[in-house]
Motif scaffolding. Structure first.
Motif, PDB file in Angstrom:
ATOM      1  N   ILE A 178     -12.200   5.920  -5.535  1.00  0.00           N
ATOM      2  CA  ILE A 178     -12.763   6.711  -6.631  1.00  0.00           C
ATOM      3  C   ILE A 178     -13.994   7.485  -6.164  1.00  0.00           C
ATOM      4  N   GLU A 179     -14.812   6.865  -5.328  1.00  0.00           N
ATOM      5  CA  GLU A 179     -15.996   7.544  -4.787  1.00  0.00           C
ATOM      6  C   GLU A 179     -15.625   8.790  -3.992  1.00  0.00           C
ATOM      7  N   HIS A 180     -14.412   8.784  -3.418  1.00  0.00           N
ATOM      8  CA  HIS A 180     -13.957   9.939  -2.654  1.00  0.00           C
ATOM      9  C   HIS A 180     -13.058  10.858  -3.480  1.00  0.00           C
ATOM     10  N   GLY A 181     -13.133  10.723  -4.785  1.00  0.00           N
ATOM     11  CA  GLY A 181     -12.415  11.613  -5.675  1.00  0.00           C
ATOM     12  C   GLY A 181     -10.923  11.376  -5.742  1.00  0.00           C
ATOM     13  N   CYS A 182     -10.501  10.156  -5.464  1.00  0.00           N
ATOM     14  CA  CYS A 182      -9.067   9.834  -5.440  1.00  0.00           C
ATOM     15  C   CYS A 182      -8.695   8.907  -6.590  1.00  0.00           C
ATOM     16  N   ASP A 183      -7.402   8.929  -6.932  1.00  0.00           N
ATOM     17  CA  ASP A 183      -6.897   8.105  -8.028  1.00  0.00           C
ATOM     18  C   ASP A 183      -6.548   6.699  -7.584  1.00  0.00           C
ATOM     19  N   GLN A 184      -6.083   6.564  -6.348  1.00  0.00           N
ATOM     20  CA  GLN A 184      -5.587   5.276  -5.867  1.00  0.00           C
ATOM     21  C   GLN A 184      -5.901   5.115  -4.385  1.00  0.00           C
ATOM     22  N   VAL A 185      -5.946   3.850  -3.958  1.00  0.00           N
ATOM     23  CA  VAL A 185      -6.164   3.548  -2.549  1.00  0.00           C
ATOM     24  C   VAL A 185      -4.832   3.240  -1.885  1.00  0.00           C
ATOM     25  N   VAL A 186      -4.702   3.612  -0.618  1.00  0.00           N
ATOM     26  CA  VAL A 186      -3.542   3.246   0.197  1.00  0.00           C
ATOM     27  C   VAL A 186      -4.031   2.356   1.333  1.00  0.00           C
ATOM     28  N   TYR A 187      -3.355   1.222   1.517  1.00  0.00           N
ATOM     29  CA  TYR A 187      -3.725   0.297   2.584  1.00  0.00           C
ATOM     30  C   TYR A 187      -2.841   0.501   3.807  1.00  0.00           C
ATOM     31  N   LEU A 188      -3.440   0.362   4.981  1.00  0.00           N
ATOM     32  CA  LEU A 188      -2.695   0.302   6.229  1.00  0.00           C
ATOM     33  C   LEU A 188      -2.550  -1.157   6.637  1.00  0.00           C
ATOM     34  N   ASP A 189      -1.626  -1.432   7.554  1.00  0.00           N
ATOM     35  CA  ASP A 189      -1.366  -2.812   7.945  1.00  0.00           C
ATOM     36  C   ASP A 189      -2.601  -3.451   8.574  1.00  0.00           C
ATOM     37  N   ALA A 190      -2.685  -4.772   8.457  1.00  0.00           N
ATOM     38  CA  ALA A 190      -3.885  -5.486   8.901  1.00  0.00           C
ATOM     39  C   ALA A 190      -3.903  -5.748  10.396  1.00  0.00           C
ATOM     40  N   VAL A 191      -2.776  -5.585  11.089  1.00  0.00           N
ATOM     41  CA  VAL A 191      -2.710  -5.913  12.510  1.00  0.00           C
ATOM     42  C   VAL A 191      -3.075  -4.708  13.375  1.00  0.00           C
ATOM     43  N   GLU A 192      -2.323  -3.620  13.201  1.00  0.00           N
ATOM     44  CA  GLU A 192      -2.556  -2.426  14.028  1.00  0.00           C
ATOM     45  C   GLU A 192      -3.350  -1.343  13.308  1.00  0.00           C
ATOM     46  N   ARG A 193      -3.471  -1.460  11.995  1.00  0.00           N
ATOM     47  CA  ARG A 193      -4.208  -0.490  11.187  1.00  0.00           C
ATOM     48  C   ARG A 193      -3.646   0.917  11.360  1.00  0.00           C
ATOM     49  N   LYS A 194      -2.315   1.020  11.386  1.00  0.00           N
ATOM     50  CA  LYS A 194      -1.687   2.329  11.555  1.00  0.00           C
ATOM     51  C   LYS A 194      -0.503   2.549  10.626  1.00  0.00           C
ATOM     52  N   TYR A 195       0.114   1.482  10.149  1.00  0.00           N
ATOM     53  CA  TYR A 195       1.308   1.625   9.310  1.00  0.00           C
ATOM     54  C   TYR A 195       0.952   1.487   7.824  1.00  0.00           C
ATOM     55  N   VAL A 196       1.588   2.302   6.993  1.00  0.00           N
ATOM     56  CA  VAL A 196       1.347   2.274   5.554  1.00  0.00           C
ATOM     57  C   VAL A 196       1.931   0.990   4.971  1.00  0.00           C
ATOM     58  N   ASP A 197       1.124   0.270   4.193  1.00  0.00           N
ATOM     59  CA  ASP A 197       1.608  -0.932   3.511  1.00  0.00           C
ATOM     60  C   ASP A 197       1.992  -0.609   2.062  1.00  0.00           C
ATOM     61  N   GLU A 198       1.016  -0.433   1.219  1.00  0.00           N
ATOM     62  CA  GLU A 198       1.275  -0.064  -0.173  1.00  0.00           C
ATOM     63  C   GLU A 198      -0.009   0.442  -0.803  1.00  0.00           C
ATOM     64  N   LEU A 199       0.080   0.884  -2.062  1.00  0.00           N
ATOM     65  CA  LEU A 199      -1.100   1.295  -2.799  1.00  0.00           C
ATOM     66  C   LEU A 199      -1.747   0.069  -3.420  1.00  0.00           C
ATOM     67  N   GLY A 200      -2.842   0.271  -4.108  1.00  0.00           N
ATOM     68  CA  GLY A 200      -3.539  -0.856  -4.714  1.00  0.00           C
ATOM     69  C   GLY A 200      -2.683  -1.669  -5.652  1.00  0.00           C
ATOM     70  N   GLY A 201      -1.780  -1.026  -6.368  1.00  0.00           N
ATOM     71  CA  GLY A 201      -0.926  -1.764  -7.289  1.00  0.00           C
ATOM     72  C   GLY A 201       0.492  -1.251  -7.337  1.00  0.00           C
TER      73      GLY A 201
END
Length: 365
Positions: free
Chosen positions: A220-243
């Motif tokens: 929200i601070e960056h003017g966005c509606d939702q967050v997208v997470y990347l994978d926790a191991v390599e930090r490069k692959y898309v996992d999912e949005l916040g919900g």
């Protein structure tokens, strides 16, 4: 399990329900998750006794001891699904059996007793029947059902609770988007991950959502509606949005979506989208999709559309993607044809306006 699947629900009608006139006023603009029906379901569990005392009773605060286990160790799970009115005056639910199965899987992951699926389904039917008048009659209105369970034993030792309380509450809701479905802007968080292999990513537990609130605030601070997470191991692959889960529509008409490897929620809307797309003759690949593939694919035209999906918003187009390094749009940043076509198919089945070849719609009334 003792307690059995076939316990009868004791019905204790609310002695002071909301008046018809006040309910009509509330239903004119219910919003989302702001108002609630007259009743709730409760079922108790005790080690060695099983599930017992299933009731439908007046919705009211829950007495809770300060040492209740859930307040200290967060043993809690929940679900979310909707009931709809039909053109003939009936009421249906969409894929409640899938919610029942996922509720059991979440319970197992959180070291909680599994509620029999038949009891889960009957609890929903009971609440819908007694609070039928709370379902909005508008085209986009529905009754949002929230089953949940938590550790209720009074103790401070670190072990699974020996007592639990299962409840269902309901909230009449209107259209998730005022003014129609619009493409959202998403933020690729560089600082947070949602879940790691071996964690609770596949369980629908409250802790996953609490841990995501800082990331959503960052979006929200960056003017966005939702967050997208990347994978926790390599930090490069898309996992999912916040919900919500995420899909990509490629230039050959096929779809790609991150695979269920235990770090993302196995969304029921996600599964429905896959089945609808395959029925349309589209290939659906469940495979890792890197953020770089998304960025370069949007630039080259290989990725034509992107969308998020979940129970509350159904299907939401993703128009703009923002990260600390750059910003890009998917195609023209609008709502894609495939995205909106799948959304319309899904909504029409949910609301009884189209044939249901999958057996997804369960009639209640």
């Amino acid at each position: 399990m003792s307690g059995g699947d076939n316990l009868d629900f004791e019905i204790r009608p609310n002695p002071a329900p909301v008046s018809d006139a006040d309910r009509t006023t509330l239903l004119a603009n219910p919003g989302f998750g702001r108002i609630f029906t007259d009743h709730m379901v409760t079922v108790r569990y005790a080690e060695g006794k099983g599930w017992y005392e299933p009731r439908v009773e007046a919705r009211a605060p829950i007495p809770m001891d300060p040492a209740s286990a859930v307040l200290h160790y967060a043993q809690e799970i929940f679900e979310g699904l909707k009931a709809y009115t039909t053109a003939d005056g009936g009421v249906t639910m969409f894929r409640p059996d899938a919610n029942a199965a996922r509720f059991g899987q979440s319970a197992q992951r959180m070291a909680m007793p599994v509620l029999p699926q038949s009891m889960f389904l009957e609890s929903l039917r009971q609440l819908i029947r007694i609070d039928r008048g709370w379902i909005p009659e508008s085209d986009e209105g529905s009754l949002y059902l929230r089953p949940f369970a938590y550790a209720s034993e009074v103790f401070l030792g670190v072990r699974p609770s020996m007592e639990y309380l299962y409840l269902v509450i309901a909230s009449p809701v209107g259209a998730y988007f005022s003014g129609g479905v619009k493409p959202v802007t998403v933020w690729i968080t560089p600082d947070y991950t949602r879940a790691a292999p071996g964690g609770t990513g596949a369980a629908k537990c409250g802790g996953n959502y609490a841990a995501g609130l800082s990331a959503q605030a960052e979006a929200i601070e960056h003017g966005c509606d939702q967050v997208v997470y990347l994978d926790a191991v390599e930090r490069k692959y898309v996992d999912e949005l916040g919900g919500m889960n995420v899909f990509f529509v490629l230039d050959d008409g096929s779809l790609a979506t991150p695979p269920l490897t235990g770090t993302i929620l196995p969304g029921i809307t996600r599964d429905s989208v896959i089945k609808l797309a395959e029925r349309d003759g589209r290939r659906v690949e469940e495979r890792p999709v890197s953020f770089e593939e998304w960025r370069s694919g949007a630039a080259s035209g290989r990725i034509r559309e992107a969308f998020a999906c979940g129970t509350a918003a159904v299907i939401t187009p993703i128009g703009t993607v923002r990260s600390p390094e750059d910003e890009f749009t998917v195609a023209d940043g609008g709502s894609g044809e495939v995205t909106m076509g799948l959304r319309q198919q899904l909504v029409d089945i949910q609301r009884g306006r189209a044939e249901d070849p999958f057996g997804w719609v369960h009639r209640v009334l």
